[in-house]
Design a protein around this motif. Sequence first.
Motif, PDB file in Angstrom:
ATOM      1  N   ILE A 152       0.860  -1.190   0.000  1.00 52.49           N
ATOM      2  CA  ILE A 152       0.000   0.000   0.000  1.00 52.49           C
ATOM      3  C   ILE A 152       0.893   1.235   0.000  1.00 52.49           C
ATOM      4  N   GLN A 153       0.617   2.131  -0.925  1.00 52.30           N
ATOM      5  CA  GLN A 153       1.417   3.349  -1.021  1.00 52.30           C
ATOM      6  C   GLN A 153       1.053   4.298   0.117  1.00 52.30           C
ATOM      7  N   ALA A 154       2.093   4.797   0.792  1.00 48.51           N
ATOM      8  CA  ALA A 154       1.887   5.750   1.890  1.00 48.51           C
ATOM      9  C   ALA A 154       3.106   6.649   1.976  1.00 48.51           C
ATOM     10  N   ILE A 155       2.883   7.854   2.439  1.00 46.39           N
ATOM     11  CA  ILE A 155       3.981   8.786   2.643  1.00 46.39           C
ATOM     12  C   ILE A 155       3.822   9.456   4.006  1.00 46.39           C
ATOM     13  N   LEU A 156       4.925   9.952   4.517  1.00 51.97           N
ATOM     14  CA  LEU A 156       4.924  10.699   5.767  1.00 51.97           C
ATOM     15  C   LEU A 156       4.701  12.168   5.448  1.00 51.97           C
ATOM     16  N   ILE A 157       3.826  12.785   6.202  1.00 53.58           N
ATOM     17  CA  ILE A 157       3.553  14.215   6.079  1.00 53.58           C
ATOM     18  C   ILE A 157       3.933  14.850   7.406  1.00 53.58           C
ATOM     19  N   ASN A 167       0.337  10.448   8.172  1.00 52.34           N
ATOM     20  CA  ASN A 167       0.511   9.792   6.882  1.00 52.34           C
ATOM     21  C   ASN A 167      -0.564  10.176   5.878  1.00 52.34           C
ATOM     22  N   LEU A 168      -0.179  10.121   4.617  1.00 56.10           N
ATOM     23  CA  LEU A 168      -1.120  10.104   3.505  1.00 56.10           C
ATOM     24  C   LEU A 168      -1.073   8.684   2.967  1.00 56.10           C
ATOM     25  N   VAL A 169      -2.240   8.075   2.812  1.00 52.05           N
ATOM     26  CA  VAL A 169      -2.329   6.672   2.400  1.00 52.05           C
ATOM     27  C   VAL A 169      -3.208   6.591   1.159  1.00 52.05           C
ATOM     28  N   GLU A 170      -2.741   5.867   0.149  1.00 50.02           N
ATOM     29  CA  GLU A 170      -3.495   5.706  -1.091  1.00 50.02           C
ATOM     30  C   GLU A 170      -4.251   4.381  -1.041  1.00 50.02           C
ATOM     31  N   LEU A 171      -5.573   4.490  -1.128  1.00 48.12           N
ATOM     32  CA  LEU A 171      -6.445   3.313  -1.134  1.00 48.12           C
ATOM     33  C   LEU A 171      -7.445   3.456  -2.277  1.00 48.12           C
ATOM     34  N   ASN A 172      -7.437   2.484  -3.163  1.00 45.55           N
ATOM     35  CA  ASN A 172      -8.368   2.466  -4.295  1.00 45.55           C
ATOM     36  C   ASN A 172      -8.348   3.764  -5.090  1.00 45.55           C
ATOM     37  N   GLY A 173      -7.150   4.296  -5.315  1.00 46.50           N
ATOM     38  CA  GLY A 173      -6.996   5.474  -6.145  1.00 46.50           C
ATOM     39  C   GLY A 173      -7.251   6.801  -5.449  1.00 46.50           C
ATOM     40  N   LYS A 174      -7.575   6.773  -4.171  1.00 47.45           N
ATOM     41  CA  LYS A 174      -7.817   8.001  -3.421  1.00 47.45           C
ATOM     42  C   LYS A 174      -6.829   8.090  -2.270  1.00 47.45           C
ATOM     43  N   TRP A 175      -6.467   9.325  -1.919  1.00 45.94           N
ATOM     44  CA  TRP A 175      -5.516   9.566  -0.825  1.00 45.94           C
ATOM     45  C   TRP A 175      -6.270   9.999   0.424  1.00 45.94           C
TER      46      TRP A 175
END
Length: 189
Positions: A152-157, A167-175
């Motif tokens: 699962i794509q995620a980044i630290l904010i 975190n910002l987490v990408e799930l099913n094309g949405k952040w």
Amino acid sequence: QGLVNQNTSISVESYQASKETVSNTFFQVVNDHPELFYVQSGYSVWSYRDTVTKLEPSYYQELMSTACKNSFESAVSRALAQLDDGMMPMEKALVLHDYLVVNCAYNWAVATTGNDGGNKVVYSAYGALVNGDAVCQGYALAYKYLLNRAGIQAILISSNALNHAWNLVELNGKWYHVDVTWDDPLMNG
């Protein structure tokens, strides 16, 4: 690669980068790779004119051992063992979120006083996953790493104004913004 190899000096001369570019890149690499938990936020640079030629990172000596790396990987494996192959990404994200909430305590004393007493580990994924003791940065780095390992794509904010990380987490094309820190009801005094 120099940070992975724990090099005390990393040549960056061929990039012809400014101090600002090196600084931004260094922090991006450390925040994108929570497995580099042994890298301190401080470093020294050597430069010629306005171009950085060499970076000398600082490391937490107590975290550089193979035993620490093995402890980290074992903790990651325990967290990822909570997942089932049939889970949807949203379910995986929730299970890993809840795993951190249950297995890590927010270090309120460090967060409110700013005095970590030399306990810098609370700012790392290692602190959250191995020691079960972290502040927001540790939670966010641990969650990012677990999510990335789960595919699962995620980044630290982070926000200097808020003095906070999440975190910002990408799930099913949405952040989505996810803040594991403030979802944890237990404080570690």
